[in-house]
Scaffold this active site. Structure first.
Site, mmCIF file in Angstrom:
data_model
loop_
_atom_site.group_PDB
_atom_site.id
_atom_site.type_symbol
_atom_site.label_atom_id
_atom_site.label_comp_id
_atom_site.label_asym_id
_atom_site.label_seq_id
_atom_site.Cartn_x
_atom_site.Cartn_y
_atom_site.Cartn_z
ATOM 1 N N ASP A 11 0.869 -1.179 0.000
ATOM 2 C CA ASP A 11 0.000 0.000 0.000
ATOM 3 C C ASP A 11 0.902 1.223 0.000
ATOM 4 O OD1 ASP A 11 -2.460 1.569 0.406
ATOM 5 O OD2 ASP A 11 -1.662 1.952 2.404
ATOM 6 N N SER A 12 0.304 2.384 -0.248
ATOM 7 C CA SER A 12 1.071 3.630 -0.194
ATOM 8 C C SER A 12 1.579 3.920 1.225
ATOM 9 C CB SER A 12 0.195 4.784 -0.677
ATOM 10 O OG SER A 12 -0.991 4.847 0.093
ATOM 11 N N CYS A 75 -3.951 -0.904 -1.943
ATOM 12 C CA CYS A 75 -4.240 0.512 -2.177
ATOM 13 C C CYS A 75 -5.236 0.682 -3.329
ATOM 14 C CB CYS A 75 -2.928 1.221 -2.513
ATOM 15 S SG CYS A 75 -3.077 2.980 -2.774
ATOM 16 N N GLU A 166 -6.122 9.075 9.931
ATOM 17 C CA GLU A 166 -4.786 8.932 10.531
ATOM 18 C C GLU A 166 -4.674 9.715 11.832
ATOM 19 O OE1 GLU A 166 -1.426 9.133 7.930
ATOM 20 O OE2 GLU A 166 -2.366 7.770 6.495
ATOM 21 N N CYS A 197 -11.301 3.433 -0.621
ATOM 22 C CA CYS A 197 -10.012 3.915 -0.115
ATOM 23 C C CYS A 197 -9.694 3.131 1.152
ATOM 24 C CB CYS A 197 -10.089 5.406 0.196
ATOM 25 S SG CYS A 197 -8.592 6.074 0.958
ATOM 26 N N HIS A 199 -8.461 3.900 3.885
ATOM 27 C CA HIS A 199 -8.674 4.546 5.184
ATOM 28 C C HIS A 199 -10.142 4.605 5.611
ATOM 29 C CE1 HIS A 199 -4.604 5.752 4.437
ATOM 30 N NE2 HIS A 199 -4.522 6.472 5.547
HETATM 31 N N1 DGL Z 1 -4.017 3.967 0.128
HETATM 32 C C1 DGL Z 1 -4.686 5.046 -0.583
HETATM 33 C C2 DGL Z 1 -5.937 4.499 -1.276
HETATM 34 O O1 DGL Z 1 -6.512 3.518 -0.880
HETATM 35 C C3 DGL Z 1 -5.037 6.210 0.330
HETATM 36 C C4 DGL Z 1 -3.850 6.977 0.849
HETATM 37 C C5 DGL Z 1 -3.052 7.672 -0.239
HETATM 38 O O2 DGL Z 1 -3.544 8.633 -0.870
HETATM 39 O O3 DGL Z 1 -1.944 7.222 -0.484
HETATM 40 O O4 DGL Z 1 -6.364 5.041 -2.261
#
Ligand code: DGL
Length: 288
Positions: A11-12, A75, A166, A197, A199
């Site tokens: 993931d990012s 992600c 977060e 997403c 989050h």
């Molecule tokens: N992991 C990203 C997503 O699910 C969210 C966080 C980011 O913008 O890197 O799209």
């Protein structure tokens, strides 16, 4: 045939721990190696080309650090723009969160149709909440249309929800106000809202509460559980499932700030993690 090697997940940043949590729940005997590219997060505001480059870097980084048997892209932003590039870059099954999420939305829609709440249109539509990159890509709409969903799919970029999650501001007035503002863009006939997403599962209860006010009867769908189920199927199809009764191991890798991942692990992964167990790694930029 079985295979005890770990599943690679990336993931990012820390958000994908929500997908890892679902994977661990659905596949309790599978080992995992999770990479969070915390040095380069966020991806949601970046161009598709940059996200593709980062995604391939991350796959190579995982391959360097673990003998992985399959790749789960946790992600949404990466899944939206880089799945094909990843399938070209690695020689193993690759699964993202978009297709399972879209599939789960279609299932929710058919449940809704069969119930026919009087407050709702007889052919409700689907709305995706996601990052700017996910929304811009149109990926959910493409997958839904390819599966025969005729109504136009709408998508709303909700960039403020990532920092809210977060920051741990997941209850009370602040998230409710922010979510209300984003939900103003919902179409009148919406029946299913996809949390597109990593989050947003942390805000699921507030999103569901506010949705119940704006569009009574509409359903919230979270693709994480669907992705875990699809991963189980994929492993079976490829003869890659772990041996029955295997004791799994789980590694966490980051490209920056392990203590930050440890701090967020209880909320995102549902577990405490010892910061010293999180491995700090360098990004691999090319194949050599
Ligand atoms: N992991 C990203 C997503 O699910 C969210 C966080 C980011 O913008 O890197 O799209």
């Amino acid at each position: 045939v079985t295979d005890s090697r770990p599943i690679g997940v990336f993931d990012s940043g820390v958000g994908g721990l929500t997908v890892l949590r679902a994977l661990k729940a659905a596949l309790p005997t599978e080992s995992t190696v999770y990479l969070g590219d915390t040095a380069r997060v966020p991806y949601g505001t970046r161009s598709a080309q940059t996200v593709i480059t980062y995604a391939v870097n991350n796959a190579r980084t995982l391959l360097k650090h673990g003998d992985i048997k399959a790749l789960v892209v946790a992600c949404n932003t990466v899944s939206a723009v880089a799945i094909e590039a990843l399938r070209d870059a690695v020689s193993m099954p690759v699964i993202g969160v978009i297709e399972p999420g879209a599939e789960a939305a279609l299932q929710a829609l058919s449940v809704l149709r069969s119930m026919h709440p009087s407050s709702m249109s007889s052919s409700p539509s689907i709305t995706v909440l996601g990052t700017q990159g996910t929304v811009r890509s149109g990926a959910y709409a493409r997958v839904l249309a390819a599966r025969g969903h005729a109504q136009p799919t709408t998508a709303i970029a909700c960039p403020l929800l990532v920092p809210l999650a977060e920051e741990g501001w997941t209850t009370g007035d602040v998230p409710a106000l922010v979510i209300d503002r984003y939900l103003q863009a919902l179409p009148a006939d919406v029946g299913v809202v996809i949390l597109g997403c990593t989050h947003y599962p942390l805000l699921k209860h507030v999103i569901a509460q506010r949705l119940a006010i704006h569009r009574p009867g509409a359903i919230v769908v979270d693709g994480a559980a669907a992705t875990a189920a699809a991963t189980a199927t994929l492993l079976k199809e490829h003869g890659l499932s772990s041996p029955a009764g295997a004791t799994p191991s789980h590694r966490l890798l980051v490209t920056d700030a392990p203590q930050q991942m440890a701090a967020l692990a209880p909320a995102f992964l549902g577990e405490t993690v010892d910061p010293s167990s999180i491995e700090l790694v360098d990004v691999i930029f090319d194949a050599s």
